[in-house]
Design a protein around this motif. Structure first.
Motif, short mmCIF file in Angstrom:
data_model
loop_
_atom_site.label_atom_id
_atom_site.label_comp_id
_atom_site.label_asym_id
_atom_site.label_seq_id
_atom_site.Cartn_x
_atom_site.Cartn_y
_atom_site.Cartn_z
N ARG A 31 0.84 -1.22 0.00
CA ARG A 31 0.00 0.00 0.00
C ARG A 31 0.87 1.26 0.00
O ARG A 31 0.58 2.22 -0.69
N ASP A 32 1.93 1.25 0.82
CA ASP A 32 2.76 2.46 1.01
C ASP A 32 3.60 2.80 -0.22
O ASP A 32 3.74 3.98 -0.56
N ALA A 33 4.18 1.81 -0.86
CA ALA A 33 5.13 2.08 -1.95
C ALA A 33 4.52 2.90 -3.10
O ALA A 33 5.12 3.89 -3.53
N PRO A 34 3.34 2.56 -3.61
CA PRO A 34 2.78 3.39 -4.69
C PRO A 34 2.47 4.82 -4.23
O PRO A 34 2.56 5.76 -5.02
N GLU A 35 2.10 4.96 -2.95
CA GLU A 35 1.84 6.30 -2.40
C GLU A 35 3.12 7.15 -2.45
O GLU A 35 3.08 8.34 -2.77
N VAL A 36 4.24 6.53 -2.11
CA VAL A 36 5.52 7.24 -2.18
C VAL A 36 5.81 7.65 -3.62
O VAL A 36 6.23 8.78 -3.88
N GLY A 37 5.58 6.75 -4.55
CA GLY A 37 5.78 7.07 -5.96
C GLY A 37 4.94 8.25 -6.41
O GLY A 37 5.43 9.16 -7.09
N ARG A 38 3.68 8.26 -6.02
CA ARG A 38 2.81 9.38 -6.39
C ARG A 38 3.26 10.68 -5.73
O ARG A 38 3.24 11.74 -6.36
N ALA A 39 3.71 10.61 -4.48
CA ALA A 39 4.21 11.80 -3.79
C ALA A 39 5.47 12.32 -4.47
O ALA A 39 5.67 13.53 -4.60
N MET A 40 6.32 11.42 -4.92
CA MET A 40 7.53 11.82 -5.64
C MET A 40 7.16 12.54 -6.94
O MET A 40 7.73 13.59 -7.26
N ALA A 41 6.22 11.99 -7.67
CA ALA A 41 5.80 12.61 -8.93
C ALA A 41 5.19 13.98 -8.67
O ALA A 41 5.49 14.94 -9.40
N LYS A 42 4.38 14.10 -7.64
CA LYS A 42 3.76 15.39 -7.29
C LYS A 42 4.82 16.43 -6.96
O LYS A 42 4.70 17.60 -7.33
N ALA A 43 5.90 15.99 -6.30
CA ALA A 43 7.00 16.90 -5.94
C ALA A 43 8.03 17.03 -7.06
O ALA A 43 9.06 17.68 -6.89
N LYS A 44 7.76 16.40 -8.20
CA LYS A 44 8.66 16.43 -9.36
C LYS A 44 10.04 15.86 -9.03
O LYS A 44 11.07 16.40 -9.44
#
Length: 170
Positions: A31-44
């Motif tokens: 559950r956590d790993a894709p959330e981190v990926g999305r947060a990384m993309a949001k922060a560029k």
């Protein structure tokens, strides 16, 4: 400037019958790993290259984080499995100059030790949190004042942010 992203693998499971290297992610880790990926993309935060430990839990973490990251180059790096901070720093220093953003997906205590070594300045709250605990799926974002990875040397770095699953839930 160069940007170094240090990601500790997401939460793993502990099946009794598997060697450490074979341990998969737990349900929470998945559950956590894709959330981190999305947060990384949001922060560029888009690495040009990711070096990933060959352990199952780090590979699975990478597989769940990377879809959000615009298809970065990556390779599995045997030296990252259980690596101490000095080995991780050697990998950083061996990175080609043309790579501006490098990501390491590894394990503790090496990931935490290297992040703390570089995090002598920057976001004060992030520094406090990184010194308190480096949880699974924690991501340190470090700016290094260098133009060649060979010159990477703690403490010359700035902690821009420290993302964790709990900070993403907040």
């Amino acid at each position: 400037m160069r940007r170094l992203l240090l990601l500790r693998h997401a939460k793993s499971d502990w099946p009794a019958d598997l060697e450490d290297r074979q341990r998969p992610l737990s349900e929470r880790g998945r559950r956590d790993a894709p959330e981190v990926g999305r947060a990384m993309a949001k922060a560029k935060l888009f690495p040009a290259l990711a070096l990933v430990s060959p352990a199952i839990r780090t590979r699975e973490t990478w597989e769940l984080v990377s879809p959000a990251l615009q298809n970065p180059g990556f390779r599995f790096e045997d030296r990252l499995y259980g690596a101490a901070a000095n080995v991780m720093l050697d990998l950083v220093r061996d990175t080609p100059t043309e790579i501006e953003t490098l990501m390491l997906v590894g394990h503790n205590p090496g990931t935490e030790t290297l992040a703390r070594a570089f995090a002598m300045s920057g976001d004060a709250d992030a520094i406090r949190r990184i010194n308190r605990k480096y949880p699974t799926a924690g991501l340190a974002v470090l700016e290094l004042p260098i133009n060649d990875w060979k010159k990477a040397a703690p403490p010359a770095g700035r902690l821009e942010m420290f993302l964790t699953p709990k900070t993403l839930d907040a």
